[in-house]
Scaffold this active site. Structure first.
Site, PDB file in Angstrom:
ATOM      1  N   VAL A  92     -10.239 -18.646  27.711  1.00 22.01           N
ATOM      2  CA  VAL A  92     -10.023 -19.578  26.601  1.00 22.01           C
ATOM      3  C   VAL A  92      -8.878 -20.540  26.918  1.00 22.01           C
ATOM      4  O   VAL A  92      -7.901 -20.177  27.573  1.00 22.01           O
ATOM      5  CB  VAL A  92      -9.764 -18.797  25.275  1.00 22.01           C
ATOM      6  CG1 VAL A  92      -8.522 -17.940  25.366  1.00 22.01           C
ATOM      7  CG2 VAL A  92      -9.683 -19.729  24.081  1.00 22.01           C
ATOM      8  N   VAL A  93      -9.063 -21.791  26.450  1.00 23.23           N
ATOM      9  CA  VAL A  93      -8.025 -22.828  26.558  1.00 23.23           C
ATOM     10  C   VAL A  93      -7.859 -23.441  25.174  1.00 23.23           C
ATOM     11  O   VAL A  93      -8.847 -23.664  24.463  1.00 23.23           O
ATOM     12  CB  VAL A  93      -8.449 -23.917  27.584  1.00 23.23           C
ATOM     13  CG1 VAL A  93      -7.510 -25.114  27.537  1.00 23.23           C
ATOM     14  CG2 VAL A  93      -8.494 -23.332  28.989  1.00 23.23           C
ATOM     15  N   GLY A 101      -8.848 -29.496  33.055  1.00 25.42           N
ATOM     16  CA  GLY A 101      -8.842 -28.682  34.275  1.00 25.42           C
ATOM     17  C   GLY A 101      -8.171 -27.322  34.125  1.00 25.42           C
ATOM     18  O   GLY A 101      -8.073 -26.570  35.096  1.00 25.42           O
ATOM     19  N   LEU A 102      -7.725 -26.992  32.915  1.00 26.19           N
ATOM     20  CA  LEU A 102      -7.001 -25.719  32.752  1.00 26.19           C
ATOM     21  C   LEU A 102      -7.945 -24.515  32.808  1.00 26.19           C
ATOM     22  O   LEU A 102      -7.615 -23.475  33.389  1.00 26.19           O
ATOM     23  CB  LEU A 102      -6.201 -25.718  31.444  1.00 26.19           C
ATOM     24  CG  LEU A 102      -5.143 -26.820  31.320  1.00 26.19           C
ATOM     25  CD1 LEU A 102      -4.334 -26.644  30.041  1.00 26.19           C
ATOM     26  CD2 LEU A 102      -4.219 -26.839  32.525  1.00 26.19           C
ATOM     27  N   GLY A 103      -9.119 -24.664  32.206  1.00 28.15           N
ATOM     28  CA  GLY A 103     -10.089 -23.567  32.247  1.00 28.15           C
ATOM     29  C   GLY A 103     -10.468 -23.254  33.687  1.00 28.15           C
ATOM     30  O   GLY A 103     -10.559 -22.088  34.093  1.00 28.15           O
ATOM     31  N   TYR A 133     -19.395 -22.667  33.799  1.00 22.90           N
ATOM     32  CA  TYR A 133     -19.378 -21.686  34.890  1.00 22.90           C
ATOM     33  C   TYR A 133     -20.320 -22.087  36.037  1.00 22.90           C
ATOM     34  O   TYR A 133     -20.044 -21.780  37.194  1.00 22.90           O
ATOM     35  CB  TYR A 133     -19.741 -20.294  34.358  1.00 22.90           C
ATOM     36  CG  TYR A 133     -18.686 -19.772  33.408  1.00 22.90           C
ATOM     37  CD1 TYR A 133     -17.480 -19.293  33.886  1.00 22.90           C
ATOM     38  CD2 TYR A 133     -18.886 -19.798  32.031  1.00 22.90           C
ATOM     39  CE1 TYR A 133     -16.504 -18.843  33.019  1.00 22.90           C
ATOM     40  CE2 TYR A 133     -17.912 -19.345  31.155  1.00 22.90           C
ATOM     41  CZ  TYR A 133     -16.726 -18.869  31.660  1.00 22.90           C
ATOM     42  OH  TYR A 133     -15.749 -18.428  30.807  1.00 22.90           O
TER      43      TYR A 133
END
Ligand SMILES: CC(C)(COP(=O)(O)OP(=O)(O)OC[C@H]1O[C@@H](n2cnc3c(N)ncnc32)[C@H](O)[C@@H]1OP(=O)(O)O)[C@@H](O)C(=O)NCCC(=O)NCCS
Length: 155
Positions: A92-93, A101-103, A133
């Site tokens: 989760v973000v 781009g954090l995920g 994914y």
């Protein structure tokens, strides 16, 4: 965006779980922040208590948290036997930082950890984020069924 700090916690995430530690091992109320992150942005993980979150951390082989300053903005965890099978959970973000781009950072940090890197297969279940994914190297599973046995309701 302020720069982010990624923490690779040890198995069971002791510092986060017991002391709520964040970047630089500073107390950040991390357990409460994780509860709120899941409660707010992870539709499958709403209503989990601090005690339940402590238990899920204790049972995780790899735990990743992402921070901007003392704010937890991302999280992910995995279980693995270190050789054959691993599963990603609770990626989760925070809403206001999605799409930056954090995920990807969270998933790549999980996949590059030793217990996952050495596993034969990494599984994950997703309801709405398959496309996220797929572009991270996961494939649709066409030759297996997902079966679930609901054992009890934690509410
Ligand atoms: C799914 C989630 C973790 C992705 O995190 P994020 O930080 O927004 O994703 P990123 O910015 O790292 O995206 C990486 C790439 O995936 C793409 N992407 C992100 N979400 C996507 C989606 N839902 N569908 C298709 N592509 C997606 C991005 O465009 C980006 O592609 P690029 O590298 O070519 O630019 C985040 O949106 C989230 O927390 N959603 C709510 C909780 C959730 O559903 N988690 C998944 C549980 S299985």
């Amino acid at each position: 965006m302020n720069s982010t700090t990624l923490i690779r916690h040890g198995p069971g995430a002791l510092g986060l779980r017991i002391l709520g530690l964040g970047p630089g091992f500073k107390p950040c109320n991390g357990l409460k922040q994780l509860r709120l992150l899941l409660d707010t942005y992870a539709f499958w993980a709403k209503g989990r208590s601090n005690k339940q979150i402590r238990q899920l951390l204790a049972g995780s082989t790899v735990v990743i948290s992402l921070w901007t300053g003392k704010r937890m903005v991302g999280f992910g965890r995995a279980t693995s036997d270190g050789i054959y099978r691993a599963v990603l959970w609770d990626i989760v973000v925070a809403d206001d930082l999605q799409g930056l781009g954090l995920g990807r950072q969270v998933v790549e940090a999980l996949l590059s950890s030793a217990p996952l890197k050495n596993a034969e297969k990494v599984y994950l279940m997703t309801t709405k984020s398959a496309d996220f994914y797929l572009q991270l190297g996961f494939c649709d599973c066409i030759n297996q069924d997902l079966l679930i046995k609901e054992l009890r309701n934690h509410q």
